[in-house]
Design an enzyme around this catalytic site. Structure first.
Site, PDB file in Angstrom:
ATOM      1  N   SER A 252      37.560  46.558  45.942  1.00  0.00           N
ATOM      2  CA  SER A 252      37.213  45.792  47.164  1.00  0.00           C
ATOM      3  C   SER A 252      38.122  46.549  48.309  1.00  0.00           C
ATOM      4  CB  SER A 252      37.274  44.515  47.418  1.00  0.00           C
ATOM      5  OG  SER A 252      36.281  43.807  46.665  1.00  0.00           O
TER       6      SER A 252
ATOM      7  N   GLN B 150      33.157  37.343  51.583  1.00  0.00           N
ATOM      8  CA  GLN B 150      32.244  37.644  50.269  1.00  0.00           C
ATOM      9  C   GLN B 150      30.839  37.201  50.691  1.00  0.00           C
ATOM     10  OE1 GLN B 150      33.371  39.101  47.668  1.00  0.00           O
ATOM     11  NE2 GLN B 150      35.757  39.040  48.008  1.00  0.00           N
TER      12      GLN B 150
ATOM     13  N   ARG C  89      50.542  12.089  31.336  1.00  0.00           N
ATOM     14  CA  ARG C  89      49.502  12.534  31.947  1.00  0.00           C
ATOM     15  C   ARG C  89      48.953  11.675  33.038  1.00  0.00           C
ATOM     16  NH1 ARG C  89      45.496  15.689  29.121  1.00  0.00           N
ATOM     17  NH2 ARG C  89      43.427  15.781  30.190  1.00  0.00           N
TER      18      ARG C  89
END
Length: 430
Positions: free
Chosen positions: A109, A130, A188
């Site tokens: 690109s 895009q 977590r």
């Protein structure tokens, strides 16, 4: 050019020697360009960039968002393919025909954008959008561009926030253990207690010209990001993405500002183009009740519908009163190519073509199909008309295609109202 000149310590004048009483020259306005890269050689989905998504070419979704942002001095599509060029022009974009050198499978690109800038020396700021991001909205581009045009930044790119835990990859057959990269498994976190991480979503990259030409990158200098909502972060690479993206764009895509006037070519759209001959030698045509219901739906939602009948069509020309009575619409007699007859009407009503819908069925309708903010053709329309239109119906002319296009017009109009409401809420809150 910087017009903020400091006074000289020696004579109280200006450093460039001009009189302090002179009016400084105006600052040169930066040319801001949008460019969408759309190569014809897509391997995952052939000609993906112009494949219809929810009835609209994939390319059309981002071109409409770019145009309605009103932030760009020019909007371009860089391509090497004739069919992509036709679609791009039908949406009002300029076309940059890229060289073979940057049209290979291995071309990047950055190489293509560099070539574009070298060919367009007046461009100061470039926004690479895009084509595969159909849920992009004008507001996204507006807010991101202001970071470069009004803020201190040289480049900005779009990101999306994700709440995903990452682990190291272990090659198949290895005895190595995997390890966490962005979490402590012993602690977590719950989703609501974790901010997540920012990922590039590829929707757009904005930067100043010199970053590409002098440093060879789109992200550099003073760099920042623009965070997009997850529902607007859609990318399409392979066929399996298509149905998911279609459902997402129907709910979260940008549908434009809605229309207040629609021109409808009777032959081939409201009728199937057939002329029926009776024993009494009276000519007749058939009109599907679903299509007349579609007209009433538009009228109920304050969309004025004008029927177009060719002056050369003697059968339909003799039925203007019947058409008026059947539909409650004004009937206009037009030339084979109706643009010259329609343009004065658009001007008289003080509308822009983007505020107009047009449904046609022939190559001669191409000019109007290209200009209209919303345009549609039946499934059996010729290729020239299909390429110029922004929506291709699943049904043929005279068999419900008009009703289908009417529903598309009304969906876009309703979505536009909802989006305008959300934009007002956003401005009030922020």
């Amino acid at each position: 050019m910087d017009t903020r000149k400091r006074q000289s310590q020696n004579d109280g004048g200006l450093q460039d020697g001009t009189s302090p009483n002179k009016v400084p020259r105006p600052v040169k306005k930066q040319h801001v360009a949008a460019v969408i890269l759309a190569r014809g050689g897509s391997k995952g989905i052939p000609l993906k960039n112009i494949k219809p998504l929810a009835g609209i070419p994939l390319l059309g979704w981002v071109l409409r968002a770019a145009a309605d942002s009103e932030m760009f001095d020019s909007i371009w599509v860089s391509t090497d393919h004739d069919d992509i060029e036709k679609v791009a022009k039908s949406w009002g974009a300029q076309v940059h025909r890229r060289s073979r050198k940057v049209s290979r499978d291995s071309s990047t690109s950055l190489e293509t954008i560099k070539e574009f800038l070298e060919d367009n020396e007046d461009v100061d700021v470039i926004c690479n959008i895009q084509a595969t991001s159909p849920c992009l909205h004008p507001s996204h581009l507006k807010q991101a561009l202001k970071k470069v045009l009004e803020g201190p930044f040289d480049s900005v790119f779009s990101v999306v926030r994700r709440h995903q835990f990452r682990w190291t990859e272990v090659k198949e057959g290895s005895d190595e253990c995997t390890h966490p990269e962005n979490l402590d498994p012993a602690k977590r976190p719950r989703r609501q207690d974790w901010d997540g991480e920012l990922y590039e979503n590829g929707s757009f990259y904005i930067c100043k010209r010199e970053l590409v030409l002098e440093e060879g990158r789109l992200q550099g200098g003073k760099v920042t990001y623009f965070e997009m909502e997850p529902q607007h972060s859609v990318d399409i690479d392979v066929d399996i993405d298509w149905p998911v993206a279609e459902q997402r764009v129907l709910r979260y895509g940008y549908f434009g500002r809605g229309v207040s006037l629609m021109f409808l070519k009777v032959s081939g759209c409201l009728t199937d183009g057939k002329v029926l001959l009776s024993a009494s030698r009276e000519d007749s045509v058939s009109v599907h009740t679903r299509d007349t219901a579609g007209i009433r739906m538009l009228q109920k939602d304050d969309v004025e519908v004008v029927l177009l009948v060719s002056r050369d069509d003697r059968v339909l020309a003799s039925m203007t009163e019947k058409l008026k009575n059947l539909t409650g619409c004004e009937v206009m007699m037009v030339a084979d190519e109706p643009f010259s007859d329609i343009q004065p009407v658009v001007e008289k009503k003080k509308l822009d073509w983007k505020d107009v819908a047009y449904m046609g069925s022939e190559e001669s309708d191409s000019s109007c199909l290209s200009l209209a903010g919303l345009s549609g053709v039946p499934a059996d329309a010729p290729a020239e008309a299909v390429n110029a239109a922004k929506y291709t119906c699943r049904l043929g002319g005279g068999t419900g295609a008009l009703r289908e296009f009417a529903e598309h017009v009304l969906l876009q109009k309703e979505t536009a109202k909802s989006q305008m409401k959300q934009d007002r809420i956003y401005r009030i809150n922020f």
